[in-house]
Motif scaffolding. Structure first.
Motif, PDB file in Angstrom:
ATOM      1  N   ILE A  60     -50.931 -14.060  -6.143  1.00 51.77           N
ATOM      2  CA  ILE A  60     -50.806 -15.117  -5.317  1.00 51.77           C
ATOM      3  C   ILE A  60     -50.778 -16.504  -6.193  1.00 51.77           C
ATOM      4  CG2 ILE A  60     -51.566 -16.160  -3.098  1.00 51.77           C
ATOM      5  CD1 ILE A  60     -50.120 -13.531  -2.781  1.00 51.77           C
ATOM      6  N   GLU A  63     -47.794 -18.954  -6.827  1.00 49.38           N
ATOM      7  CA  GLU A  63     -47.424 -19.704  -5.777  1.00 49.38           C
ATOM      8  C   GLU A  63     -47.825 -20.914  -5.550  1.00 49.38           C
ATOM      9  OE1 GLU A  63     -47.349 -17.299  -2.174  1.00 49.38           O
ATOM     10  OE2 GLU A  63     -45.232 -16.664  -2.659  1.00 49.38           O
ATOM     11  N   ASP A  89     -51.370  -7.440  -5.735  1.00 51.20           N
ATOM     12  CA  ASP A  89     -50.443  -7.529  -4.919  1.00 51.20           C
ATOM     13  C   ASP A  89     -49.218  -7.419  -5.693  1.00 51.20           C
ATOM     14  OD1 ASP A  89     -49.062  -7.724  -2.504  1.00 51.20           O
ATOM     15  OD2 ASP A  89     -50.348  -9.355  -2.108  1.00 51.20           O
ATOM     16  N   SER A  90     -48.104  -7.230  -5.026  1.00 49.41           N
ATOM     17  CA  SER A  90     -46.599  -6.842  -5.625  1.00 49.41           C
ATOM     18  C   SER A  90     -46.084  -8.061  -5.974  1.00 49.41           C
ATOM     19  CB  SER A  90     -45.628  -5.856  -4.675  1.00 49.41           C
ATOM     20  OG  SER A  90     -44.485  -5.976  -5.072  1.00 49.41           O
ATOM     21  N   ASP A  92     -43.138  -8.609  -5.973  1.00 53.63           N
ATOM     22  CA  ASP A  92     -41.943  -8.938  -5.146  1.00 53.63           C
ATOM     23  C   ASP A  92     -42.078  -9.999  -4.155  1.00 53.63           C
ATOM     24  OD1 ASP A  92     -40.545  -6.753  -6.647  1.00 53.63           O
ATOM     25  OD2 ASP A  92     -40.942  -5.360  -5.358  1.00 53.63           O
ATOM     26  N   ARG A  93     -43.118 -10.086  -3.761  1.00 56.44           N
ATOM     27  CA  ARG A  93     -43.457 -11.320  -2.616  1.00 56.44           C
ATOM     28  C   ARG A  93     -43.260 -12.524  -3.321  1.00 56.44           C
ATOM     29  NH1 ARG A  93     -49.346 -11.216  -0.120  1.00 56.44           N
ATOM     30  NH2 ARG A  93     -48.480 -13.169   0.543  1.00 56.44           N
ATOM     31  N   ARG A  95     -41.395 -15.787  -4.535  1.00 54.68           N
ATOM     32  CA  ARG A  95     -40.196 -16.385  -4.374  1.00 54.68           C
ATOM     33  C   ARG A  95     -40.106 -17.013  -5.717  1.00 54.68           C
ATOM     34  NH1 ARG A  95     -41.012 -19.518   0.912  1.00 54.68           N
ATOM     35  NH2 ARG A  95     -43.030 -19.717  -0.091  1.00 54.68           N
ATOM     36  N   TYR A 120     -49.679  -1.432  -9.000  1.00 50.11           N
ATOM     37  CA  TYR A 120     -48.493  -2.180  -8.889  1.00 50.11           C
ATOM     38  C   TYR A 120     -48.058  -2.243 -10.339  1.00 50.11           C
ATOM     39  CZ  TYR A 120     -48.815  -3.421  -4.024  1.00 50.11           C
ATOM     40  OH  TYR A 120     -48.758  -3.274  -2.677  1.00 50.11           O
TER      41      TYR A 120
END
Length: 203
Positions: A60, A63, A89-90, A92-93, A95, A120
């Protein structure tokens, strides 16, 4: 090299798992990441001059626009810092992942995939991040001297990294037989309790 480890004197949050889980529940993951990076950035001057410092990033945190600015506490030390992407977390989330990773590289940071082979953190992460360093998960290191299957997996990963000009680190090494088995498989970079225990500050 050194790895910066997140620890707390609060017994219920003493290790990274509970600490980041609490931050996520409170919507404070980015705040926690910024606080940790500020603490790390403030201590790098005390490290040996040629030492590299490995710093874990929660997915995260990619981001967090603060990470890409001149105000980022680790920025002045970027040529000595390896950012380990820890996949709680993945990817893929995220952007614009490729563009974000390119911005970090342009700032001078090196990128690592942490705990390859767990959760992952699979070969997809290897392909997406194009890391300079890979750290294999300690579950594949534990008792590797006794497991032909683990040895075959690690040998294949060592070969892949060598072909891709990626540094391969075996972490979580606790015994001399594990160290010897990894060396026989071509893994020359090691990390674990066999070498040093976590401590405050730099030794």
């Amino acid at each position: 090299g050194y790895e910066a480890l997140a620890r707390s004197d609060e017994p219920t949050l003493s290790t990274p798992g509970p600490l980041f889980e609490a931050a996520a529940r409170l919507g404070r993951t980015l705040d926690l990441g910024r606080a940790l990076r500020a603490r790390i950035g403030g201590s790098i001057a005390d490290a040996p001059a040629k030492a590299r410092l490995f710093v874990n990033l929660h997915v995260i945190e990619l981001e967090d626009e603060e990470l890409y600015t001149a105000r980022e506490p680790l920025r002045r030390w970027a040529d000595r810092v390896v950012l380990e992407i820890t996949e709680r977390d993945s990817l893929d989330r995220i952007r614009g992942l490729a563009e974000r990773i390119d911005r970090l590289r342009a700032a001078g940071f090196r990128i690592a995939v942490d705990d390859l082979g767990a959760g992952y953190a699979g070969l997809t992460s290897f392909a997406q991040l194009k890391p300079a360093v890979v750290k294999i998960d300690m579950s594949l290191i534990r008792d590797i001297d006794k497991s032909p299957v683990q040895q075959r997996i690690v040998r294949a990963m060592v070969s892949l990294c060598a072909d891709s000009d990626v540094e391969f680190v075996g972490e979580g090494i606790e015994t001399e037989p594990e160290r010897q088995a990894l060396g026989a498989l071509g893994c020359e970079l090691h990390q674990g309790f066999l070498y040093a225990r976590p401590q405050r500050g730099f030794c």
